[in-house]
Design an enzyme around this catalytic site. Structure first.
Site, short mmCIF file in Angstrom:
data_model
loop_
_atom_site.label_atom_id
_atom_site.label_comp_id
_atom_site.label_asym_id
_atom_site.label_seq_id
_atom_site.Cartn_x
_atom_site.Cartn_y
_atom_site.Cartn_z
N THR A 13 0.81 -1.22 0.00
CA THR A 13 0.00 0.00 0.00
C THR A 13 0.84 1.26 0.00
O THR A 13 0.50 2.25 -0.67
CB THR A 13 -0.94 0.00 1.23
OG1 THR A 13 -1.84 -1.11 1.12
CG2 THR A 13 -1.74 1.29 1.31
N ASP A 58 2.10 -7.13 -4.77
CA ASP A 58 0.94 -6.86 -3.92
C ASP A 58 0.99 -7.92 -2.84
O ASP A 58 0.94 -9.12 -3.13
CB ASP A 58 -0.36 -6.98 -4.73
CG ASP A 58 -1.59 -6.64 -3.90
OD1 ASP A 58 -1.64 -7.05 -2.72
OD2 ASP A 58 -2.51 -6.00 -4.44
N ASP A 91 -0.63 -6.89 4.51
CA ASP A 91 -1.37 -8.15 4.63
C ASP A 91 -0.48 -9.31 5.03
O ASP A 91 -0.88 -10.17 5.81
CB ASP A 91 -2.09 -8.47 3.32
CG ASP A 91 -3.32 -7.60 3.10
OD1 ASP A 91 -3.74 -6.93 4.06
OD2 ASP A 91 -3.86 -7.60 1.98
N CYS A 279 -5.72 -18.92 20.30
CA CYS A 279 -5.84 -17.72 21.13
C CYS A 279 -4.77 -16.70 20.77
O CYS A 279 -3.63 -17.06 20.47
CB CYS A 279 -5.72 -18.08 22.61
SG CYS A 279 -6.97 -19.24 23.20
#
Length: 341
Positions: A13, A58, A91, A279
């Site tokens: 980004t 990307d 990401d 968790c």
């Protein structure tokens, strides 16, 4: 050595520009950055140079083979710079930071991974601050490991996770303290930092691991999971390691017919099985409950408090270095560069 930083732009980004299809990777980040940096600010920063990875990635399209390209780009220039910045998409940033931490284990310079939630090309963005902070951090001589620097948080690369898709504070390390924080000053916690590696640290390109994307998989247990799902994965061609994301302290759905048998067959075929908790915080304590003890009997390795990203990268890197059998299992059990307790 006078501080001279290499900024390796891999995509993400931070360097994207708008298009009819949404934001897309684009070359020319250096010129866009210099256009936004006042001359007075540039004079206060360490000297830096740019390198664009070809082709840009990307990060949602990242594959393990890209880690090899990134590591080679850094290692081949290791002696030429005092520190490194990796511009990367958010990401899969935690995966790449983890992989680099194992590939550059014992390094003697900072490798700072950063990016942004809003592209530099936009009027309002978090890219400029993240990059300026990373430049100052990459010029420090007391940092000798791979870190993520994002929204003022300085995190060990193999402890970090992306925790938000909507906030600028996109990363955290739920099971380990921040290594530092960039507020009015940049403050590191010396007691948490890894020791400096050897001054002559360098890995020949020939020793950079290569990766087989089919070698490692992850499977999260869920209510109602069937043995056929497990079997379809464990019988896949090329699989060498499977990471299980189990419940709580490391418990599988033991009562599911055929599930444990499928795991036993996988272990008998030589597939390495590593158990993590779903968790966000806490560690696997395999055997606290009877269901977890079943995994001990099979030979499943408890993954302590590894993040899924770090476990995935660690298993890939160890396999890429040619480890197998008990040597692989022992390396998975041991913290190599601060990734687990």
């Amino acid at each position: 050595m006078t501080s001279r930083i290499l900024i390796l732009h891999t995509g993400g980004t931070i360097g994207m520009v708008p298009s009819d299809q949404g934001y897309v990777p684009a070359a020319g980040f250096r010129d866009r950055l210099l256009a936004q940096l006042p001359t007075s600010a540039t004079a206060q920063l360490p000297a830096f140079e740019f390198l664009d990875l070809e082709p840009l990635i990307d990060s949602s399209n990242l594959v393990p083979a890209d880690w090899h390209r990134i590591a080679q780009a850094l290692i081949s220039r290791w002696q030429d710079y005092s520190g490194f910045i990796l511009l990367h998409g958010t990401d899969t940033m935690a995966y790449t930071a983890s992989a680099l931490s194992f590939m550059l284990q014992g390094c003697n310079k900072p490798v700072v991974v950063t990016g942004s939630q809003i592209p530099l090309s936009q009027l309002r963005n978090d890219a400029l601050d993240n990059l300026i902070t990373s430049l100052l951090l990459a010029s420090r001589t007391d940092l000798n490991e791979v870190v993520i620097c994002f929204n003022g948080r300085i995190l060990r690369g193999n402890r970090a996770r992306k925790v938000s898709s909507a906030h600028l504070a996109a990363f955290d390390s739920p099971n380990f303290p921040w290594l530092g924080e960039a507020g009015i000053d940049i403050a590191l916690k010396p007691e948490l930092l890894l020791p400096a590696g050897k001054a002559e640290f360098a890995l020949p390109d020939a020793q950079v691991p290569t990766f087989d994307a089919d070698a490692v998989a992850l499977l999260q247990f869920y209510p109602g999971i069937s043995a056929s799902v497990m079997s379809a994965l464990t019988e896949r061609e090329g699989l060498k390691g499977l990471i299980l994301l189990s419940y709580g302290a490391g418990n599988p759905p033991e009562a599911t017919p055929g599930l444990i048998e499928a795991l036993e067959k996988a272990a008998a075929r030589g597939i390495t099985l590593l158990n993590l908790t779903q968790c966000q915080q806490g560690a696997v304590s395999q055997g606290t409950y009877a269901t977890g003890a079943t995994l001990n009997r099979i030979g499943v390795i408890p993954g302590s408090d590894l993040t899924p990203e770090a476990a995935f990268a660690k298993l890939h890197v160890l396999l890429g270095k040619g480890l197998s059998g008990e040597a692989l299992h022992e390396a998975l059990r041991q913290p190599l560069c601060g990734e687990s307790h």
